[in-house]
Design an enzyme around this catalytic site. Structure first.
Site, PDB file in Angstrom:
ATOM      1  CG  ASP A   8      -6.191  -2.866  -0.394  1.00  0.00           C
ATOM      2  OD1 ASP A   8      -7.163  -2.159  -0.072  1.00  0.00           O
ATOM      3  OD2 ASP A   8      -5.371  -2.540  -1.254  1.00  0.00           O
ATOM      4  CD  GLU A  39      -3.618  -3.810  -5.100  1.00  0.00           C
ATOM      5  OE1 GLU A  39      -3.175  -3.747  -6.252  1.00  0.00           O
ATOM      6  OE2 GLU A  39      -3.127  -3.175  -4.159  1.00  0.00           O
ATOM      7  CG  ASN A  40      -2.123  -5.915  -2.010  1.00  0.00           C
ATOM      8  OD1 ASN A  40      -2.766  -4.973  -1.556  1.00  0.00           O
ATOM      9  ND2 ASN A  40      -1.151  -5.733  -2.884  1.00  0.00           N
ATOM     10  CG  ASN A  68      -0.719  -0.522  -6.838  1.00  0.00           C
ATOM     11  OD1 ASN A  68      -1.601  -0.715  -6.001  1.00  0.00           O
ATOM     12  ND2 ASN A  68       0.556  -0.602  -6.541  1.00  0.00           N
ATOM     13  CG  HIS A  69       0.489  -4.759  -6.259  1.00  0.00           C
ATOM     14  ND1 HIS A  69       1.809  -4.673  -6.650  1.00  0.00           N
ATOM     15  CD2 HIS A  69       0.398  -4.074  -5.082  1.00  0.00           C
ATOM     16  CE1 HIS A  69       2.490  -3.985  -5.751  1.00  0.00           C
ATOM     17  NE2 HIS A  69       1.647  -3.605  -4.794  1.00  0.00           N
ATOM     18  CG  HIS A 152      -6.126   0.545  -5.603  1.00  0.00           C
ATOM     19  ND1 HIS A 152      -6.427  -0.327  -4.582  1.00  0.00           N
ATOM     20  CD2 HIS A 152      -4.790   0.422  -5.814  1.00  0.00           C
ATOM     21  CE1 HIS A 152      -5.334  -0.962  -4.200  1.00  0.00           C
ATOM     22  NE2 HIS A 152      -4.321  -0.510  -4.922  1.00  0.00           N
ATOM     23  CG  HIS A 177      -2.714   2.003  -2.781  1.00  0.00           C
ATOM     24  ND1 HIS A 177      -1.977   0.953  -3.322  1.00  0.00           N
ATOM     25  CD2 HIS A 177      -1.840   3.038  -2.629  1.00  0.00           C
ATOM     26  CE1 HIS A 177      -0.714   1.348  -3.490  1.00  0.00           C
ATOM     27  NE2 HIS A 177      -0.611   2.594  -3.071  1.00  0.00           N
ATOM     28  CG  HIS A 179      -2.553  -2.062   2.785  1.00  0.00           C
ATOM     29  ND1 HIS A 179      -1.701  -3.150   2.724  1.00  0.00           N
ATOM     30  CD2 HIS A 179      -3.121  -1.982   1.559  1.00  0.00           C
ATOM     31  CE1 HIS A 179      -1.752  -3.690   1.516  1.00  0.00           C
ATOM     32  NE2 HIS A 179      -2.611  -2.989   0.795  1.00  0.00           N
TER      33      HIS A 179
END
Length: 267
Positions: A8, A39-40, A68-69, A152, A177, A179
């Site tokens: 991520d 995604e982040n 999810n983001h 994820h 996810h 991290h």
């Protein structure tokens, strides 16, 4: 085939780590395909923009996965249908979900398929990732046995469960996810490479890439808090490199990649 996967990417520091170190990693590790979870990657740490998507590709990513983001930056809706190297979770519900849940790329004489799935434990209840994986893997294996899955998910048990469920049918299942890079890399039954979480690529200070004060405040008072991305210059890059037999699709080796102040890159 050798695959390099990077976990991520969080905020500006994460993007800068990719721009600085991904070309060096590709030079030294010589992967045939590189996958980056983005995604982040926006400055606020949620979602992705078209500019950052292009920056990740320009730095050496062949495929960018999400999580999810995915929908948190509304700009995504403007370009996702044209972003053929961007993969969002395949198990989002609905008939006309924008974008791709999996993609494929030609690697020399072989074909690599990349699937993105999202777990349901402690996360929004999407469609069943196991059933989605069954459908996609059965379809994809008609063309290639080399299949990489970015799982994820929040729960370590769910990540391991999907790897056990798909062992022998996919080449690798790598979790994202949480991290935090785990140290449980292995090849299940001499077939499927697995790592619970690849870790993140972003700021080393703070809490999972976010400034500490708001996160601690939420634990103390249980009130909603706006999380802000940590902007400390020190960075971390987490990921793994996986070797796969092109003919069988079975993984032969997996090794973690970690760059941070305590583990500086030699070159």
């Amino acid at each position: 085939m050798r695959i390099l996967f990077i976990g991520d990417v969080v905020g500006n520091v994460g993007v800068e780590m990719i721009q600085t170190y991904l070309p060096k990693l590709k030079r030294d590790l010589k992967p045939q395909a590189t996958i980056v979870n983005g995604e982040n990657s926006t400055p606020v740490g949620r979602g992705i923009s078209q500019k950052i998507y292009k920056q990740l590709l320009a730095s050496g990513a062949d495929v960018v996965t999400m999580g999810n983001h995915t929908w948190d930056n509304k700009e995504l809706f403007e370009f996702i249908d044209d972003a053929t190297k961007l993969v969002r979770p395949a198990n989002f519900p609905g008939k006309d979900v924008p974008g791709l849940g999996w993609t494929k790329l030609r690697v020399n004489q072989a074909t690599l398929a990349v699937i993105n799935l999202q777990g349901r434990v402690f996360l929004p209840p999407l469609d069943d990732p196991f059933a989605t994986a069954d459908r996609l893997v059965d379809e994809i294996r008609k063309e290639t046995p080399v299949i990489f899955v970015d799982m994820h998910a929040e729960a370590t048990s769910e990540k391991r469960a999907i790897a056990e469920y798909l062992k022998g049918r996919v080449s690798a299942v790598v979790g994202t996810h949480t991290h935090v890079q785990t140290s449980d890399e292995q090849i299940i039954d001499h077939q499927t490479a697995f790592l619970t979480d690849a870790g993140m690529t972003g700021p080393t200070s703070g809490i999972l890439g976010m400034q500490s004060a708001s996160v601690i405040g939420r634990f103390l008072n249980q009130r909603p808090a706006r999380y802000e991305v940590e902007t400390n210059d020190a960075g971390i890059l987490g990921g793994c490199v996986i070797d796969i037999n092109d003919e069988t699709g079975h993984a032969t080796k997996i090794k973690r990649v970690l760059i941070d102040p305590a583990h500086p890159y030699d070159n």
